[in-house]
Design a protein around this motif. Structure first.
Motif, PDB file in Angstrom:
ATOM      1  N   GLU A  23       0.848  -1.188   0.000  1.00  0.00           N
ATOM      2  CA  GLU A  23       0.000   0.000   0.000  1.00  0.00           C
ATOM      3  C   GLU A  23       0.883   1.237   0.000  1.00  0.00           C
ATOM      4  N   ASN A  24       0.550   2.192  -0.865  1.00  0.00           N
ATOM      5  CA  ASN A  24       1.242   3.474  -0.859  1.00  0.00           C
ATOM      6  C   ASN A  24       0.594   4.313   0.236  1.00  0.00           C
ATOM      7  N   GLN A  25       1.255   4.411   1.371  1.00  0.00           N
ATOM      8  CA  GLN A  25       0.729   5.148   2.513  1.00  0.00           C
ATOM      9  C   GLN A  25       1.153   6.604   2.509  1.00  0.00           C
ATOM     10  N   GLY A  26       1.879   6.999   1.473  1.00  0.00           N
ATOM     11  CA  GLY A  26       2.319   8.383   1.358  1.00  0.00           C
ATOM     12  C   GLY A  26       1.232   9.265   0.753  1.00  0.00           C
ATOM     13  N   ASP A  27       1.583  10.509   0.516  1.00  0.00           N
ATOM     14  CA  ASP A  27       0.620  11.448  -0.059  1.00  0.00           C
ATOM     15  C   ASP A  27       0.950  11.809  -1.504  1.00  0.00           C
ATOM     16  N   ALA A  28       1.845  11.027  -2.131  1.00  0.00           N
ATOM     17  CA  ALA A  28       2.233  11.255  -3.521  1.00  0.00           C
ATOM     18  C   ALA A  28       2.389   9.908  -4.219  1.00  0.00           C
ATOM     19  N   SER A  30       4.151   6.897  -6.280  1.00  0.00           N
ATOM     20  CA  SER A  30       5.510   6.377  -6.384  1.00  0.00           C
ATOM     21  C   SER A  30       5.903   6.330  -7.847  1.00  0.00           C
ATOM     22  N   ARG A  58      -0.315   5.019  -6.949  1.00  0.00           N
ATOM     23  CA  ARG A  58      -0.758   6.332  -6.482  1.00  0.00           C
ATOM     24  C   ARG A  58      -1.007   6.329  -4.971  1.00  0.00           C
ATOM     25  N   ALA A  59      -1.002   7.515  -4.386  1.00  0.00           N
ATOM     26  CA  ALA A  59      -1.236   7.663  -2.948  1.00  0.00           C
ATOM     27  C   ALA A  59      -2.539   6.970  -2.557  1.00  0.00           C
ATOM     28  N   GLY A  60      -2.465   6.133  -1.532  1.00  0.00           N
ATOM     29  CA  GLY A  60      -3.650   5.433  -1.032  1.00  0.00           C
ATOM     30  C   GLY A  60      -3.991   4.154  -1.774  1.00  0.00           C
ATOM     31  N   GLU A  61      -3.328   3.873  -2.898  1.00  0.00           N
ATOM     32  CA  GLU A  61      -3.630   2.656  -3.645  1.00  0.00           C
ATOM     33  C   GLU A  61      -2.936   1.439  -3.033  1.00  0.00           C
TER      34      GLU A  61
END
Length: 184
Positions: A23-28, A30, A58-61
């Motif tokens: 999971e992309n836990q960031g706000d931008a 990758s 993507r962020a949140g994906e």
């Protein structure tokens, strides 16, 4: 990153892979993600390694990744999974327009993403990749694949086709996205 070794003994063949959830836990978003599975036998000896790539998350994906073993399945007893990612996603080329895209699942366990891209750059494009992301109905990325073309003349349209095979997951594909890049 959660992962597990899966040995799927089918009617005609055995499939061995690492199933991992990222999971992309960031706000931008990758950039490209690379997962590497190293395969080991029952003695702990290294057998081989295999990679799986995704162009962007993507962020949140969330990505339900699978790294398939290309070595002799019956010798695999364990694995180690590592991953890395580019912090910056590839930038799409300017003045290259995605005219249309579509996807269709078939009865043979494949999903085909087709599309058309128009070169409005004023110059020939020396190299272009079309990368397809495949999503289930809840927005989880199941996988991605790509195709490329060299020497697309200015003002011309390139028709592309990306075929993805995963017999047990093709029927879960509900949506897709296409990303263009000129880097490889």
């Amino acid at each position: 990153m959660d992962s597990e070794l899966v040995v799927d003994e089918g009617e005609y063949s055995t499939e061995t892979y690492v199933a991992a959830t990222l999971e992309n836990q960031g706000d931008a978003p990758s950039g490209q993600i690379t997962l590497t599975a190293e395969w080991y036998d029952s003695n702990g000896d290294f057998l081989d390694n295999d990679n799986k790539y995704l162009p962007i998350l993507r962020a949140g994906e969330t990505w339900e990744a699978r790294v398939h073993a290309l070595t002799d399945d019956e010798d695999i007893d364990d694995y180690e999974l590592s991953g890395e990612y580019d912090p910056s996603p590839a930038k799409p080329p300017e003045d290259v327009e995605i005219v249309e895209t579509d996807h269709e699942a078939s009865n043979d366990g494949s999903v085909v993403v087709t599309g058309r891209v128009e070169n409005n750059t004023g110059d020939e494009i020396s190299y272009l990749e079309a990368e397809a992301l495949l999503y289930d109905d809840s927005g989880v990325v199941l996988d991605g694949d790509w195709t490329n073309q060299s020497g697309i003349p200015e003002g011309e349209t390139w028709r592309f086709e990306i075929e993805w095979f995963q017999f047990d997951r093709a029927d879960r594909v509900a949506d897709h996205d296409v990303i263009l890049t000129t880097s490889f």
